[in-house]
Design a protein around this motif. Structure first.
Motif, PDB file in Angstrom:
ATOM      1  N   LEU A  84      -1.446   9.772   0.010  1.00  0.00           N
ATOM      2  CA  LEU A  84      -0.487  10.404  -0.916  1.00  0.00           C
ATOM      3  C   LEU A  84      -1.180  10.887  -2.184  1.00  0.00           C
ATOM      4  N   MET A  85      -2.111  10.121  -2.706  1.00  0.00           N
ATOM      5  CA  MET A  85      -2.848  10.537  -3.901  1.00  0.00           C
ATOM      6  C   MET A  85      -3.646  11.814  -3.632  1.00  0.00           C
ATOM      7  N   LEU A  86      -4.310  11.858  -2.487  1.00  0.00           N
ATOM      8  CA  LEU A  86      -5.079  13.057  -2.130  1.00  0.00           C
ATOM      9  C   LEU A  86      -4.152  14.259  -1.935  1.00  0.00           C
ATOM     10  N   PHE A  87      -2.970  13.999  -1.364  1.00  0.00           N
ATOM     11  CA  PHE A  87      -2.001  15.079  -1.152  1.00  0.00           C
ATOM     12  C   PHE A  87      -1.545  15.667  -2.488  1.00  0.00           C
ATOM     13  N   ALA A 137       2.005   5.641  -9.300  1.00  0.00           N
ATOM     14  CA  ALA A 137       2.478   4.287  -9.589  1.00  0.00           C
ATOM     15  C   ALA A 137       2.561   3.470  -8.302  1.00  0.00           C
ATOM     16  N   PHE A 138       3.107   4.099  -7.261  1.00  0.00           N
ATOM     17  CA  PHE A 138       3.186   3.434  -5.952  1.00  0.00           C
ATOM     18  C   PHE A 138       1.795   3.122  -5.418  1.00  0.00           C
ATOM     19  N   ALA A 139       0.898   4.110  -5.512  1.00  0.00           N
ATOM     20  CA  ALA A 139      -0.462   3.947  -4.972  1.00  0.00           C
ATOM     21  C   ALA A 139      -1.219   2.831  -5.696  1.00  0.00           C
ATOM     22  N   ILE A 140      -1.104   2.804  -7.024  1.00  0.00           N
ATOM     23  CA  ILE A 140      -1.821   1.774  -7.793  1.00  0.00           C
ATOM     24  C   ILE A 140      -1.300   0.378  -7.450  1.00  0.00           C
ATOM     25  N   SER A 141       0.027   0.256  -7.304  1.00  0.00           N
ATOM     26  CA  SER A 141       0.592  -1.056  -6.955  1.00  0.00           C
ATOM     27  C   SER A 141       0.149  -1.498  -5.569  1.00  0.00           C
ATOM     28  N   PHE A 152      -2.244   0.686   2.422  1.00  0.00           N
ATOM     29  CA  PHE A 152      -3.378   1.119   1.597  1.00  0.00           C
ATOM     30  C   PHE A 152      -3.794   2.544   1.961  1.00  0.00           C
ATOM     31  N   TYR A 153      -3.894   2.814   3.257  1.00  0.00           N
ATOM     32  CA  TYR A 153      -4.287   4.152   3.707  1.00  0.00           C
ATOM     33  C   TYR A 153      -3.206   5.188   3.363  1.00  0.00           C
ATOM     34  N   VAL A 154      -1.943   4.790   3.456  1.00  0.00           N
ATOM     35  CA  VAL A 154      -0.848   5.703   3.084  1.00  0.00           C
ATOM     36  C   VAL A 154      -0.929   6.047   1.603  1.00  0.00           C
ATOM     37  N   ALA A 155      -1.199   5.056   0.753  1.00  0.00           N
ATOM     38  CA  ALA A 155      -1.297   5.278  -0.702  1.00  0.00           C
ATOM     39  C   ALA A 155      -2.441   6.232  -1.027  1.00  0.00           C
ATOM     40  N   ILE A 156      -3.592   6.032  -0.414  1.00  0.00           N
ATOM     41  CA  ILE A 156      -4.737   6.918  -0.629  1.00  0.00           C
ATOM     42  C   ILE A 156      -4.410   8.334  -0.170  1.00  0.00           C
TER      43      ILE A 156
END
Length: 335
Positions: free
Chosen positions: A15-18, A77-81, A9-13
């Motif tokens: 990546l989105m911020l990046f 797409a990865f982050a939302i999943s 979850f933290y990795v997805a967040i």
């Protein structure tokens, strides 16, 4: 498993911020947009809204936009999943955890219910845990429950509600300890508990002297005033410092520190002929000394005579060093 979901979850967040930061800086440097225009272009690009550019782009800007669109599609797409999976798994885990706790409480009997997990509730729970007594804590503060739920059985809710007490197994409980912060709440808990379970032994906390009698009338067997006890103890340390310090050394907290033990006569009856305290001969056998006797009617006798006749359903209070208490428990198979 929960730790793995949390990490993803933290990795997805992250990546989105990046991606957002990458887009803003790219438009700012490559296309020379202002910070506001760069942010606007990044948002409409990664969300694929499709609004027109704020100003015409050169070849480098168009190529950067293509790279940003492709990378954002995969990353978002990865982050939302991952976020969806995390939320669903968290809810599922909470449901499974609640079901497990409910099943565990359903199997308890003759346990203790502690209402409130404040300062006094924590102390009560710690003592019960040290003595390996089964107990359930009723607490309505969700943050407290989440903090201690790995080590304590909790029922979330208001202890004043009958449904919550029933969920805690009050109909099968042997004791209830009301440690809520105000006397009115404790009064309602005592009234509700006594109505549901007539045989329950209830101990309640009180702050005011005027509340003590009301709690007893409501059905409390014992009413404790922590502030009064604390004040008396501090004054006693001034008047009789050595005696009080010695009393404080007497511990009943755990297996390796216990100095006092309460033993039912029935624990001795099957193994020795115990018509009197002299027949038990605990001093010679274990090194422990009997300092008190509790008659079946609840009368307390301090330092009883050796020839005192023992009655069924009575108890003795035994004093000894931890190793002597352990020897006593082992010799007479006392749990």
């Amino acid at each position: 498993m929960a730790k793995l979901f949390r990490t993803r979850f933290y990795v997805a967040i992250g990546l989105m911020l990046f991606v957002l930061l990458f887009g803003v800086l790219g438009y700012r440097v490559i296309c020379d947009y202002s910070w506001v225009d760069a942010m606007y272009m990044t948002i409409i690009t990664v969300t694929t809204v499709g609004f027109s550019e704020v100003q015409p782009m050169d070849t480098e800007g168009k190529l950067f936009t293509v790279v940003l669109i492709i990378s954002s599609v995969f990353i978002f797409a990865f982050a939302i999943s991952v976020i969806t999976e995390y939320i669903l798994s968290r809810n599922s885990m909470q449901l499974l955890k609640k079901k497990k706790v409910k099943n565990t409480i359903g199997k308890l009997s003759n346990h203790v219910i502690v209402c409130g997990y404040g300062r006094n509730g924590m102390q009560a729970a710690a003592r019960l845990k040290a003595y390996k007594r089964s107990f359930v804590v009723v607490e309505r503060n969700k943050e407290i429950i989440e903090k201690f739920e790995e080590e304590i059985l909790f029922v979330e809710g208001d202890a004043n509600e009958d449904e919550v007490l029933i969920e805690a197994g009050i109909d099968r409980a042997q004791y209830l300890i009301a440690t809520l912060p105000d006397d009115a709440s404790n009064l309602f808990v005592v009234l509700s508990a006594r109505q549901i379970n007539k045989d329950l032994f209830i101990v309640s906390r009180a702050s005011l002297v005027t509340s003590q009698k009301k709690l007893q009338l409501a059905g409390a067997d014992q009413v404790i005033m922590p502030d009064k006890i604390g004040g008396d103890h501090m004054a006693s340390l001034v008047v009789m410092p050595d005696l009080i310090t010695f009393m404080d050394k007497l511990s009943i907290e755990g297996e390796h520190t216990t100095n006092l033990e309460e033993v039912a006569i029935e624990d001795f009856a099957d193994q020795v002929d115990c018509n009197s305290l002299r027949d038990l001969d605990l001093r010679r056998k274990t090194g422990c000394t009997i300092i008190g006797y509790i008659a079946p009617d609840g009368e307390y006798i301090i330092n009883p005579e050796a020839d005192m006749k023992l009655q069924p359903k009575s108890k003795v209070i035994v004093l000894g060093r931890p190793e002597q208490i352990k020897k006593l428990n082992k010799m007479f198979h006392i749990e």
